[in-house]
Design an enzyme around this catalytic site. Structure first.
Site, short mmCIF file in Angstrom:
data_model
loop_
_atom_site.label_atom_id
_atom_site.label_comp_id
_atom_site.label_asym_id
_atom_site.label_seq_id
_atom_site.Cartn_x
_atom_site.Cartn_y
_atom_site.Cartn_z
N GLU A 60 -0.85 -9.47 -0.50
CA GLU A 60 -2.28 -9.87 -0.87
C GLU A 60 -2.97 -10.12 -2.00
O GLU A 60 -3.74 -10.76 -2.34
CB GLU A 60 -3.10 -8.84 0.13
CG GLU A 60 -2.81 -8.74 1.46
CD GLU A 60 -3.48 -7.78 2.46
OE1 GLU A 60 -3.23 -6.69 2.46
OE2 GLU A 60 -4.53 -8.29 3.15
N GLU A 100 2.12 -5.37 7.93
CA GLU A 100 1.20 -4.29 8.63
C GLU A 100 1.12 -4.01 9.81
O GLU A 100 1.02 -3.03 10.45
CB GLU A 100 -0.49 -4.86 8.15
CG GLU A 100 -0.60 -4.79 6.66
CD GLU A 100 -0.37 -5.85 5.59
OE1 GLU A 100 0.52 -6.65 6.15
OE2 GLU A 100 -0.55 -5.76 4.47
N GLY A 119 0.20 -5.24 1.09
CA GLY A 119 -1.03 -5.46 0.10
C GLY A 119 -0.45 -5.98 -1.07
O GLY A 119 -1.26 -6.64 -1.88
N ALA A 178 0.62 -1.09 0.04
CA ALA A 178 0.07 0.08 0.13
C ALA A 178 0.72 1.30 0.03
O ALA A 178 2.17 1.23 0.40
CB ALA A 178 -0.85 0.04 1.29
#
Ligand code: NAI
Length: 719
Positions: free
Chosen positions: A103, A123, A100, A61
């Site tokens: 993911e 995270e 992210g 992210a």
């Protein structure tokens, strides 16, 4: 952004393009969504590969987006759409796939990684959890225990480890994108039902409740009050016990709690603070981007006690040639044995060969004649250090940087002993020096930007977080520790016990309370310094130590303990008692409690009930007040420097951002008001008197921490 091309006739290749780490910004997400739609609509395209430009999949992210309103397509539906795709999607992972980005890769049907790639879900280190399905897909793919490990620690794993877990399907030493494209051609048209991780059952051990209970206890113990690791366990538990959709709902709820918590704000601040300290500046105007370091190939360490050994290990492990010097053959041999053991253990842990041959040992200072940089780590004794610096200046080749590991002595006085004072800086490591991440690089009035830049770069190369600070007694870290320790002693005089003070500080999040920490470091260290300063002397008339020194309140408690030979863990007695010298298990000591009673009686002090709030406020706010003075004096360039020093060097809980950030969460006006209150009650304690900068910040409306530098500049220009 992302580029879409068709390669090898039938493969849609989506290349993430967002320097420096191909973060999944709004523009990148939009481009992925558009490219996927295109790949699905083009009949010639039979499969898709997602990769990142410049040999780097993606860092995850875009953390800058956390601060404002999210725009662009959200990650969760985008990843679901990729997983639901009727054409196989292969992630080609080079460099890193973190957060992210991993993911996203878990939403793909296949993952191929380069052997040098690293993946992880960090995270938790930002006070969050993998909230784009990561907490639900990872346990379904690699099992609950391994997923718990990765998600609650945020650690990065190598491609080889990822393959072992089943996190990636294949690793390669060749061009990952080419391999992935060939792979994508091979799997085109094959059924995908068995490749959608969200449809997998979550395989967990039969005793899943016991497992989660154990993990939760362990995580609570190590989290020191951080809430994200606990939420991570809860999210994985949801994966293990609920259907996927319900698990996703739980992930969303937990994420909502975390993302509005103060902890994630503190951790995100800290993330940027760590970067800010690399952009150092000196009051002279010299800066990181205009000062070039000189390369260091060979370094020397003088004095191979506790610190010198760790420093030599840190240097050798990073590949530097080291000359290690002691006074006598016996000390030298002991140090050699200890250093070799440390290198061997470290190498075993890291699965590499020990760097034993990187170190040459000797008892003659002449042997450092040809090194590029020397780090002195002899006893904390100014006269001895001055002598060593005179010798070094005479022996070393011109241009050699001379550094001292002193904990707080005046760097300028050492620099004055040398022919080239501009080449002298402090390199203040923390014990154990090969483990602790912090390095204070201390510049004196004569230190050149070249010397600072070189020490900062050397610190980086040996894996330290280096912070450039000015020269004053105790520099930043130990200078702020002084009022903190002092308040803890005053609290004992007024009625508290070491156990109570430590408990409050440990509940706040410190790894160790102030008294347990003092026992570990050794009470004699500070005692020697106080004796050298003329503070630790009993009152000659009564034979009893007085409670005033140089017009200020002084607590001789620590000195009295040392006079009894109670030096802490090393002697088996200190603020606590230990089973034997060297033991680390601290137990309350009835002797100490009677001693405190007698001490209070002698000084006509009436013990009162001291509460949790008073302990925290007096210990922490006096320390924070000193932090403001340090900023006012220009010893630290900004609050980030202080916060990084405290988190990495003094176990300040990271989820509270560091002392200066913590002050903003309390409210600067409240810190000011409480300091005024305590100073009124203790007018003979100058460290409780609020400093000007704090007053000015409050008067200017308590601006956010990122704006403090402007106020500091103004205050300093008025001086
Ligand atoms: P130490 O007492 O464990 O070791 C000092 C070593 O220096 C001894 O082995 C001694 O034989 C050697 N030495 C003395 N004179 C020498 C000379 N002329 N030439 C070569 N070797 C000589 O002390 P420690 O704890 O390692 O501290 C060293 C320095 O590091 C001090 O300035 C101390 O303030 C500083 N420091 C200590 C920390 C700690 O936690 N121990 C933390 C950070 C800094």
């Amino acid at each position: 952004m992302a580029q879409y091309t068709r390669v090898s006739g039938s493969v849609g290749l989506i290349t993430l393009q967002s320097p420096p780490v191909n973060a999944l910004s709004a523009a990148v997400r939009q481009a992925i969504v558009d490219s996927m739609q295109r790949a699905l609509s083009e009949p010639e395209v039979k499969s898709v590969v997602i990769c990142g430009q410049n040999g780097l999949f993606s860092g995850g992210a875009d953390i800058k987006e956390f601060r404002g309103q999210m725009s662009g397509p959200p990650l969760i539906p985008m990843i679901h759409a990729i997983e639901a795709s009727s054409k196989p999607v292969v992630a080609a992972i080079e460099g890193i796939a973190l957060g992210g980005a991993l993911e996203l890769a878990l939403g793909c049907h296949y993952r191929i990684a380069h052997s040098k790639a690293r993946v992880g879900l960090p995270e938790v280190t930002l006070g969050l959890l993998p909230g784009a399905g990561g907490s639900q897909r990872l346990p379904r793919l690699i099992g609950v225990p391994a997923a718990l490990d990765l998600i609650t620690t945020g650690r990065h794993v190598t491609a080889a480890e990822a393959l072992k877990f089943g996190l990636v399907d294949q690793i390669t030493d060749h061009n990952t994108v080419n391999v992935a494209v060939k792979f994508a051609q091979r799997v085109a048209g094959q059924p995908l039902d068995a490749r959608r991780i969200s449809t997998y059952p979550c395989l967990s051990p039969p005793d899943v409740d016991v497992l989660f209970e154990e993990v939760m206890q362990r995580v609570r113990r190590t989290a020191r009050g951080a809430i994200a690791p606990i939420a991570c366990v809860q999210a994985v538990r949801a994966a293990a016990t609920l259907p996927y959709n319900q698990g996703m709902e739980r992930e969303r709820e937990l994420m909502a709690t975390l993302s509005t918590s103060g902890q994630t704000r503190a951790l995100q601040y800290f993330f940027f603070a760590q970067r800010a300290v690399g952009r150092w500046s000196m009051p002279s105007g010299a800066r990181w981007d205009t000062s070039k370091p000189r390369p260091v190939h060979k370094a020397a360490v003088i004095g191979l006690g506790t610190m010198g050994r760790g420093i030599a290990v840190a240097l050798a492990q990073a590949g530097f040639s080291v000359v290690a010097v002691e006074t006598q053959e016996k000390q030298l041999m002991e140090a050699k044995q200890a250093i070799s053991g440390m290198l061997e253990r470290g190498a075993k842990r890291r699965g590499v060969a020990p760097a034993l041959d990187k170190i040459n040992y000797g008892c003659n200072i002449q042997s450092v004649a040809h090194v590029d940089l020397v780090i002195e780590a002899v006893f904390e004794d100014m006269a001895l250090k001055k002598k060593v610096f005179q010798q070094l200046s005479a022996v070393c080749k011109p241009g050699t940087f001379l550094c001292s590991n002193t904990s707080g002595l005046d760097i300028d006085q050492l620099a004055c002993q040398t022919r080239n004072p501009e080449l002298v800086v402090g390199m203040h490591f923390f014990a154990p020096a090969h483990v602790m991440k912090l390095l204070e690089v201390v510049y004196g009035p004569k230190s050149s930007p070249l010397a600072v830049a070189t020490a900062m770069q050397l610190g980086k190369k040996i894996g330290k977080v280096s912070v450039a600070v000015g020269n004053c007694r105790g520099f930043v870290g130990n200078r702020m520790l002084k009022p903190y320790l002092e308040q803890a002693l005053f609290l004992l005089e007024e009625g508290a016990t070491p156990e109570f003070v430590d408990q409050v500080l440990e509940e706040f999040g410190f790894a160790m309370g102030v008294f347990r920490m003092s026992d570990l470091s050794g009470l004699d260290v500070g005692w020697k310094v106080r004796m050298a300063d003329g503070l630790a002397v009993p009152n000659p008339t009564t034979g009893q130590a007085t409670r005033l020194r140089q017009g200020r309140r002084y607590s001789p408690l620590g000195d009295l303990l040392c006079e009894q030979g109670r030096f802490g863990q090393k002697t088996g007695r200190g603020w606590y008692q230990y089973n034997k010298p060297g033991s680390q298990v601290a137990k309350p000591d009835p002797w100490l409690h009677s001693f405190l009673d007698e001490y209070r009686a002698w000084h006509a002090l009436v013990a009162r009930r001291i509460d949790h709030q008073e302990v925290l406020e007096r210990c922490l706010y006096s320390m924070i007040n000193e932090g403001f003075r340090i900023l006012e004096d220009g010893i630290a360039a900004g609050p980030e420097d202080i916060d990084v020093i405290y988190v990495f060097g003094y176990s300040w809980p990271r989820h509270r951002g560091g002392p200066m950030f913590y002050a903003t969460t309390v409210g600067l006006n409240k810190v000011l008001e409480r300091l005024e209150h305590y100073h009124q009650a203790h007018p003979d304690v100058p460290s409780l008197q609020p400093c000007d900068l704090l007053r000015k910040l409050v008067a200017s409306g308590s601006p956010p921490i990122q704006k403090w530098r402007e106020v500091i500049k103004k205050v300093r220009s008025q001086l």
